[in-house]
Scaffold this motif. Structure first.
Motif, PDB file in Angstrom:
ATOM      1  N   TRP A  66      74.540  45.385  50.792  1.00  0.00           N
ATOM      2  CA  TRP A  66      74.685  44.532  51.978  1.00  0.00           C
ATOM      3  C   TRP A  66      73.452  43.662  52.173  1.00  0.00           C
ATOM      4  CZ3 TRP A  66      71.977  44.851  56.716  1.00  0.00           C
ATOM      5  CH2 TRP A  66      72.466  44.009  57.711  1.00  0.00           C
ATOM      6  N   TRP A  67      72.267  44.274  52.020  1.00  0.00           N
ATOM      7  CA  TRP A  67      71.024  43.532  52.184  1.00  0.00           C
ATOM      8  C   TRP A  67      70.904  42.440  51.125  1.00  0.00           C
ATOM      9  CZ3 TRP A  67      66.617  43.354  48.984  1.00  0.00           C
ATOM     10  CH2 TRP A  67      65.545  42.672  49.553  1.00  0.00           C
ATOM     11  N   ALA A  68      71.253  42.763  49.878  1.00  0.00           N
ATOM     12  CA  ALA A  68      71.172  41.769  48.803  1.00  0.00           C
ATOM     13  C   ALA A  68      72.164  40.628  49.032  1.00  0.00           C
ATOM     14  CB  ALA A  68      71.435  42.435  47.459  1.00  0.00           C
ATOM     15  N   ALA A  69      73.366  40.952  49.487  1.00  0.00           N
ATOM     16  CA  ALA A  69      74.353  39.905  49.756  1.00  0.00           C
ATOM     17  C   ALA A  69      73.910  39.029  50.922  1.00  0.00           C
ATOM     18  CB  ALA A  69      75.704  40.545  50.055  1.00  0.00           C
ATOM     19  N   LYS A  70      73.322  39.635  51.933  1.00  0.00           N
ATOM     20  CA  LYS A  70      72.854  38.869  53.086  1.00  0.00           C
ATOM     21  C   LYS A  70      71.690  37.958  52.690  1.00  0.00           C
ATOM     22  CE  LYS A  70      71.379  39.521  57.835  1.00  0.00           C
ATOM     23  NZ  LYS A  70      71.054  40.484  58.872  1.00  0.00           N
ATOM     24  N   ALA A  71      70.773  38.468  51.859  1.00  0.00           N
ATOM     25  CA  ALA A  71      69.637  37.670  51.408  1.00  0.00           C
ATOM     26  C   ALA A  71      70.111  36.527  50.512  1.00  0.00           C
ATOM     27  CB  ALA A  71      68.648  38.548  50.668  1.00  0.00           C
TER      28      ALA A  71
END
Length: 75
Positions: A66-71
């Motif tokens: 989720w963090w990687a997709a958001k970044a």
């Protein structure tokens, strides 16, 4: 529009929560395991801790994704 893009993610998480609840109830309700040994409260607690540890690993992996997709989205 944002909700539509994340509906698959939300459905997957809902499915994973449902599986977690079903397996947790199964661990707590069963009288014997597949080898036929009686499940005492201590053994049930150990089994539950192992299950929660496994679920925590899944949650951490999901948070990383989720963090990687958001970044990536904000680039």
């Amino acid at each position: 529009m944002f909700i539509m893009k994340n509906s698959g993610w939300r459905m997957t998480n809902l499915f994973l929560v449902l599986i977690f609840v079903v397996v947790t109830v199964w661990i707590l309700m069963r009288g014997t395991d597949t080898t036929g040994s009686v499940q005492t409260p201590a053994i049930k607690l150990i089994n539950l801790m192992i299950w929660v540890g496994f679920a925590a690993v899944i949650v951490v992996i999901e948070l990383i994704i989720w963090w990687a997709a958001k970044a990536r989205k904000h680039r």
